[in-house]
Design an enzyme around this catalytic site. Structure first.
Site, PDB file in Angstrom:
ATOM      1  N   VAL A  63      42.042  30.365  37.795  1.00  0.00           N
ATOM      2  CA  VAL A  63      42.076  31.619  37.045  1.00  0.00           C
ATOM      3  C   VAL A  63      42.288  31.291  35.577  1.00  0.00           C
ATOM      4  O   VAL A  63      43.189  30.523  35.222  1.00  0.00           O
ATOM      5  CB  VAL A  63      43.209  32.551  37.558  1.00  0.00           C
ATOM      6  N   ALA A 108      45.756  29.141  31.964  1.00  0.00           N
ATOM      7  CA  ALA A 108      44.966  29.052  33.198  1.00  0.00           C
ATOM      8  C   ALA A 108      45.858  28.473  34.290  1.00  0.00           C
ATOM      9  O   ALA A 108      46.956  27.971  34.007  1.00  0.00           O
ATOM     10  CB  ALA A 108      43.751  28.164  33.002  1.00  0.00           C
ATOM     11  N   LYS A 109      45.417  28.569  35.491  1.00  0.00           N
ATOM     12  CA  LYS A 109      46.084  27.871  36.599  1.00  0.00           C
ATOM     13  C   LYS A 109      45.068  27.705  37.712  1.00  0.00           C
ATOM     14  O   LYS A 109      44.129  28.496  37.824  1.00  0.00           O
ATOM     15  CB  LYS A 109      47.278  28.691  37.119  1.00  0.00           C
ATOM     16  N   GLY A 110      45.282  26.678  38.521  1.00  0.00           N
ATOM     17  CA  GLY A 110      44.417  26.485  39.674  1.00  0.00           C
ATOM     18  C   GLY A 110      45.264  26.146  40.876  1.00  0.00           C
ATOM     19  O   GLY A 110      46.450  25.800  40.745  1.00  0.00           O
TER      20      GLY A 110
END
Ligand code: GLU
Length: 420
Positions: A63, A108-110
């Site tokens: 995201v 962001a992050k995943g």
């Protein structure tokens, strides 16, 4: 606008925090959803051949929260409880964190929903490489730069760098941070979050007129953040009396010998069973009397159920989102607890990630001393700005940190304008 896609306790919590701060800052209604809702999200299925010959499909996400100030930045989490909503909340917090400390990034992050502890090394490698392959359209040194988070480490970052580079046709170290130094990683990156936390604890002790010598600390989570924070605080003279991990906790009121504990962890992969301490549950650990409590594990650990019972003087948030808004409301009534909020307290990690990215782009590498000097300077500035803002407006440290971060993103969106 209803964020059905992201609906989850953690995303609701991040939205609740944002809404309260936006109200306090008088951000126009019209601008709020634009600031709050993630810009992009990618969900992928990640099929992996397991060692036993079967095929298993994992869910993976990335995201990107906002693209206003530069590429997006944030870690990748491998954990059984990962959902797209959790990842979206963590991406939003990365945005406010990067803005608070002045980095030219959006958040962001995943994540991949998996239990990395139950995977073999080669399964972990295949999972990482296939997930990276699926992310190729949305990552890159000018677009979105992943880094380690819960359940990932330098080796995982090396596989990401390798998979991406093979696709592009040449080595691209700047696609990921938290890599091994050998591949363009930065000196001091691995220790940066824990050291940064210890620096901010020390500054807070100055602010409160406390002495480090003989003070006590309790740490929930003995991973990369918690274990380095323990060593760094111990160097200042602070006694670490209890630590825990996903398997349980250990407690020794006289102080833990960290060298012996680290030897034990290297062999048994957990703090549990350390002979020079008694067992304690994670719930009990949070309530131990101490000077410094460091939640350095997962989100939503300090809740309305335990906030009134905390027994610390400083709450130093190493994890992202460890304290719920309900717990915050209780802590706001407790003048005896000073909170160093997550987006400030654990920002050392992404600060040195930024340094790593800059060094990679320039192919010019700095000494550890230079890295630390620049890290502490940025932390000092962010700490003083947050403290002064909190005092000036009579608001909590969390409110102050969030409003400084959100303001920078809001101002940037206003001057860039809305296209078309
Ligand atoms: N995962 C870390 C965080 O939550 C580091 C992110 C990064 O270095 O990009 O801040």
């Amino acid at each position: 606008m209803q964020p059905y896609l992201y609906d989850s306790p953690t995303f609701r919590m991040a939205c609740q925090q944002f809404d309260m701060v936006a109200e306090f800052m008088n951000i126009p209604e019209m601008a709020r959803n634009r600031l709050k809702m993630p810009k992009r999200a990618l969900a992928v299925s990640v099929p992996i051949r397991m060692d036993n010959g079967s095929t298993q499909v994992f869910m993976g996400y990335r995201v990107q929260h906002h693209l206003t100030l530069g590429p997006t930045k944030g870690g990748i989490r491998f954990h059984p409880e990962v959902t797209i909503g959790e990842v979206a909340a963590l991406a939003m917090w990365m945005s406010w964190k990067c803005a608070l400390v002045g980095l030219p990034y959006g958040g962001a992050k995943g994540g991949v929903t998996c239990d990395p502890k139950s995977l073999s090394l080669s399964e972990l490698e295949r999972l990482t490489r296939r997930y990276t392959q699926e992310l190729i359209p949305v990552i890159g040194p000018q677009v979105d730069i992943p880094a380690p988070d819960v359940g990932t480490n330098e080796q995982v970052m090396a596989w990401i760098m390798d998979t991406y580079s093979l696709q592009i046709g040449h080595a691209v170290p700047g696609v990921v941070t938290g890599k091994p130094v050998l591949l363009g990683g930065s000196l001091g990156r691995r220790e940066a979050t824990g050291r940064g936390l210890a620096y901010l604890v020390s500054r807070t002790m100055d602010t409160l007129g406390m002495q480090a010598e003989g003070a006590t600390a309790v740490i929930q989570g003995y991973g990369n953040v918690g274990s380095v924070a323990a060593i760094s605080m111990a160097k200042q003279g602070i006694k670490i009396i209890a630590v825990s991990d996903a398997f349980g906790g250990i407690y020794n009121p006289k102080g833990l010998d960290l060298n012996k504990l680290n030897d034990h962890v290297a062999v048994s992969r957990s703090v549990v069973g350390f002979s020079e301490a008694e067992p304690i549950t994670n719930e009990q650990l949070l309530l131990l009397p101490c000077d410094i409590l460091v939640p350095a594990a997962l989100e939503r650990q300090i809740t309305e159920g335990n906030a009134a019972k905390l027994n610390c003087r400083i709450l130093a948030e190493g994890a992202n989102g460890p304290t719920t808004p309900e717990a915050d409301a209780i802590l706001a009534q407790r003048s005896d607890i000073f909170v160093i909020p997550d987006i400030l307290c654990n920002s050392g990690g992404v600060i040195v990630s930024y340094f790593e990215w800059v060094q990679d782009l320039q192919s010019f590498f700095w000494s550890e001393g230079e890295v630390l000097d620049k890290l502490f300077r940025l932390l000092e500035q962010a700490y003083m700005q947050t403290l002064n803002h909190a005092r000036k407006h009579q608001i909590s440290m969390r409110f102050a940190a969030l409003s400084l971060g959100i303001k920078r993103v809001y101002d940037a969106k206003v001057v860039r304008g809305l296209y078309p």
